[in-house]
Design a protein around this motif. Sequence first.
Motif, PDB file in Angstrom:
ATOM      1  N   ASN A   1     -23.642  -8.845   5.122  1.00  0.00           N
ATOM      2  CA  ASN A   1     -22.196  -8.631   5.201  1.00  0.00           C
ATOM      3  C   ASN A   1     -21.411  -9.758   4.540  1.00  0.00           C
ATOM      4  O   ASN A   1     -20.267  -9.565   4.171  1.00  0.00           O
ATOM      5  CB  ASN A   1     -21.757  -8.516   6.660  1.00  0.00           C
ATOM      6  N   TYR A   2     -22.011 -10.933   4.453  1.00  0.00           N
ATOM      7  CA  TYR A   2     -21.326 -12.105   3.917  1.00  0.00           C
ATOM      8  C   TYR A   2     -22.267 -12.831   2.969  1.00  0.00           C
ATOM      9  O   TYR A   2     -23.474 -12.677   3.048  1.00  0.00           O
ATOM     10  CB  TYR A   2     -20.909 -13.058   5.052  1.00  0.00           C
ATOM     11  N   ALA A   3     -21.704 -13.648   2.089  1.00  0.00           N
ATOM     12  CA  ALA A   3     -22.531 -14.489   1.226  1.00  0.00           C
ATOM     13  C   ALA A   3     -23.351 -15.415   2.120  1.00  0.00           C
ATOM     14  O   ALA A   3     -22.858 -15.936   3.122  1.00  0.00           O
ATOM     15  CB  ALA A   3     -21.652 -15.297   0.276  1.00  0.00           C
ATOM     16  N   ARG A   4     -24.604 -15.608   1.786  1.00  0.00           N
ATOM     17  CA  ARG A   4     -25.537 -16.376   2.608  1.00  0.00           C
ATOM     18  C   ARG A   4     -26.454 -17.211   1.734  1.00  0.00           C
ATOM     19  O   ARG A   4     -26.589 -16.960   0.545  1.00  0.00           O
ATOM     20  CB  ARG A   4     -26.428 -15.440   3.429  1.00  0.00           C
ATOM     21  N   ASN A   5     -27.127 -18.159   2.360  1.00  0.00           N
ATOM     22  CA  ASN A   5     -28.260 -18.834   1.739  1.00  0.00           C
ATOM     23  C   ASN A   5     -29.507 -18.094   2.200  1.00  0.00           C
ATOM     24  O   ASN A   5     -29.677 -17.849   3.395  1.00  0.00           O
ATOM     25  CB  ASN A   5     -28.347 -20.300   2.151  1.00  0.00           C
ATOM     26  N   ALA A   6     -30.362 -17.737   1.255  1.00  0.00           N
ATOM     27  CA  ALA A   6     -31.589 -17.006   1.581  1.00  0.00           C
ATOM     28  C   ALA A   6     -32.791 -17.856   1.247  1.00  0.00           C
ATOM     29  O   ALA A   6     -32.818 -18.552   0.231  1.00  0.00           O
ATOM     30  CB  ALA A   6     -31.649 -15.700   0.799  1.00  0.00           C
TER      31      ALA A   6
ATOM     32  N   ALA B   1     -29.816  -7.659  10.664  1.00  0.00           N
ATOM     33  CA  ALA B   1     -28.686  -7.898   9.761  1.00  0.00           C
ATOM     34  C   ALA B   1     -28.209  -9.334   9.823  1.00  0.00           C
ATOM     35  O   ALA B   1     -28.023  -9.892  10.904  1.00  0.00           O
ATOM     36  CB  ALA B   1     -27.541  -6.952  10.096  1.00  0.00           C
ATOM     37  N   ASN B   2     -28.037  -9.932   8.656  1.00  0.00           N
ATOM     38  CA  ASN B   2     -27.495 -11.283   8.480  1.00  0.00           C
ATOM     39  C   ASN B   2     -28.336 -12.383   9.114  1.00  0.00           C
ATOM     40  O   ASN B   2     -27.874 -13.498   9.267  1.00  0.00           O
ATOM     41  CB  ASN B   2     -26.051 -11.354   9.001  1.00  0.00           C
TER      42      ASN B   2
ATOM     43  N   LEU C   1     -36.228 -21.331  -1.733  1.00  0.00           N
ATOM     44  CA  LEU C   1     -35.551 -21.847  -0.548  1.00  0.00           C
ATOM     45  C   LEU C   1     -34.077 -22.105  -0.807  1.00  0.00           C
ATOM     46  O   LEU C   1     -33.696 -22.600  -1.864  1.00  0.00           O
ATOM     47  CB  LEU C   1     -36.231 -23.137  -0.076  1.00  0.00           C
ATOM     48  N   ASN C   2     -33.248 -21.777   0.169  1.00  0.00           N
ATOM     49  CA  ASN C   2     -31.807 -22.018   0.141  1.00  0.00           C
ATOM     50  C   ASN C   2     -31.139 -21.521  -1.143  1.00  0.00           C
ATOM     51  O   ASN C   2     -30.414 -22.254  -1.799  1.00  0.00           O
ATOM     52  CB  ASN C   2     -31.507 -23.497   0.363  1.00  0.00           C
ATOM     53  N   PHE C   3     -31.401 -20.274  -1.466  1.00  0.00           N
ATOM     54  CA  PHE C   3     -30.835 -19.645  -2.654  1.00  0.00           C
ATOM     55  C   PHE C   3     -29.603 -18.856  -2.235  1.00  0.00           C
ATOM     56  O   PHE C   3     -29.664 -18.031  -1.321  1.00  0.00           O
ATOM     57  CB  PHE C   3     -31.883 -18.733  -3.304  1.00  0.00           C
ATOM     58  N   ARG C   4     -28.475 -19.086  -2.877  1.00  0.00           N
ATOM     59  CA  ARG C   4     -27.216 -18.436  -2.505  1.00  0.00           C
ATOM     60  C   ARG C   4     -27.196 -16.994  -2.986  1.00  0.00           C
ATOM     61  O   ARG C   4     -27.422 -16.728  -4.168  1.00  0.00           O
ATOM     62  CB  ARG C   4     -26.042 -19.210  -3.117  1.00  0.00           C
ATOM     63  N   ILE C   5     -26.945 -16.059  -2.067  1.00  0.00           N
ATOM     64  CA  ILE C   5     -26.825 -14.646  -2.425  1.00  0.00           C
ATOM     65  C   ILE C   5     -25.438 -14.148  -2.019  1.00  0.00           C
ATOM     66  O   ILE C   5     -24.866 -14.622  -1.044  1.00  0.00           O
ATOM     67  CB  ILE C   5     -27.921 -13.782  -1.759  1.00  0.00           C
TER      68      ILE C   5
ATOM     69  N   ILE D   1     -41.591 -13.628   4.584  1.00  0.00           N
ATOM     70  CA  ILE D   1     -40.564 -13.958   5.570  1.00  0.00           C
ATOM     71  C   ILE D   1     -39.251 -14.156   4.822  1.00  0.00           C
ATOM     72  O   ILE D   1     -39.195 -14.897   3.844  1.00  0.00           O
ATOM     73  CB  ILE D   1     -40.925 -15.233   6.347  1.00  0.00           C
ATOM     74  N   LEU D   2     -38.222 -13.504   5.295  1.00  0.00           N
ATOM     75  CA  LEU D   2     -36.879 -13.644   4.748  1.00  0.00           C
ATOM     76  C   LEU D   2     -36.028 -14.301   5.820  1.00  0.00           C
ATOM     77  O   LEU D   2     -35.962 -13.828   6.947  1.00  0.00           O
ATOM     78  CB  LEU D   2     -36.306 -12.267   4.396  1.00  0.00           C
ATOM     79  N   SER D   3     -35.392 -15.393   5.466  1.00  0.00           N
ATOM     80  CA  SER D   3     -34.545 -16.112   6.409  1.00  0.00           C
ATOM     81  C   SER D   3     -33.167 -16.288   5.786  1.00  0.00           C
ATOM     82  O   SER D   3     -33.048 -16.764   4.658  1.00  0.00           O
ATOM     83  CB  SER D   3     -35.175 -17.473   6.717  1.00  0.00           C
ATOM     84  N   LEU D   4     -32.130 -15.892   6.521  1.00  0.00           N
ATOM     85  CA  LEU D   4     -30.762 -15.989   6.025  1.00  0.00           C
ATOM     86  C   LEU D   4     -29.966 -16.972   6.881  1.00  0.00           C
ATOM     87  O   LEU D   4     -30.077 -16.967   8.096  1.00  0.00           O
ATOM     88  CB  LEU D   4     -30.078 -14.620   6.071  1.00  0.00           C
ATOM     89  N   SER D   5     -29.188 -17.793   6.232  1.00  0.00           N
ATOM     90  CA  SER D   5     -28.311 -18.720   6.956  1.00  0.00           C
ATOM     91  C   SER D   5     -27.024 -18.856   6.157  1.00  0.00           C
ATOM     92  O   SER D   5     -26.946 -18.443   5.016  1.00  0.00           O
ATOM     93  CB  SER D   5     -28.980 -20.080   7.120  1.00  0.00           C
ATOM     94  N   GLY D   6     -26.040 -19.453   6.754  1.00  0.00           N
ATOM     95  CA  GLY D   6     -24.808 -19.630   6.011  1.00  0.00           C
ATOM     96  C   GLY D   6     -23.616 -19.821   6.905  1.00  0.00           C
ATOM     97  O   GLY D   6     -23.730 -20.242   8.051  1.00  0.00           O
ATOM     98  N   VAL D   7     -22.487 -19.483   6.373  1.00  0.00           N
ATOM     99  CA  VAL D   7     -21.218 -19.644   7.060  1.00  0.00           C
ATOM    100  C   VAL D   7     -21.178 -18.687   8.251  1.00  0.00           C
ATOM    101  O   VAL D   7     -21.565 -17.534   8.132  1.00  0.00           O
ATOM    102  CB  VAL D   7     -20.057 -19.343   6.091  1.00  0.00           C
ATOM    103  N   PRO D   8     -20.717 -19.147   9.404  1.00  0.00           N
ATOM    104  CA  PRO D   8     -20.620 -18.246  10.555  1.00  0.00           C
ATOM    105  C   PRO D   8     -19.681 -17.074  10.282  1.00  0.00           C
ATOM    106  O   PRO D   8     -18.770 -17.170   9.463  1.00  0.00           O
ATOM    107  CB  PRO D   8     -20.038 -19.136  11.660  1.00  0.00           C
TER     108      PRO D   8
END
Length: 181
Positions: A66-71, A39-40, A116-120, A142-149
């Motif tokens: 759970n939160y908006a992320r960059n995917a 998750a996340n 790359l770096n697509f906002r979801i 491969i799915l990689s999620l990043s974003g606001v803590p």
Amino acid sequence: MKKAFLTAIVSAGALASAPVSAATCTSTGTNSCFINYTANVGGTFGNPDPAEYPTHFKDVFTFVTNYARNASVVIDSTRAGLNQSYNVNFISNGVKLNSTVIPATSTGVTEQRALLNFRIPAGAQQILVTGASQPNGFYNGILSLSGVPEPSTWALMILGIGFAGVALRQRRRQAATPAFA
């Protein structure tokens, strides 16, 4: 009584902020697809057994954030052997993250798609992969999620900065007080 009440509130808050790790996949094939998702954070997905894969396929991978992320999503078709008849061909507009087409970065015997770096937004997300496969052709992604803590991470960072500020202030007070012998 107050301690029990505060413990109950803290426990409820911790449970409410726990990450959801729901991930599923469905396939038109005779066997099921796979997704390993944290998750996340992200994970891997693909078709598990190329020997049983149908000529045409449509796989749907669903996961929750759970939160908006960059995917970032990268999908590769791979040959199981040196024979080109083991190829996987993705349909041109048939590889999508939600409704956004994941564009081809390379084509041919080994195809690659990357977004790359697509906002979801927060909530349920979907990766759709459609194409045609020879019996031993397969793909993986491969799915990689990043974003606001997450809020708990923010709280710990703010507490840490606050404690560092208090320590510096105490140090200044001690240094400003002259010591007479």
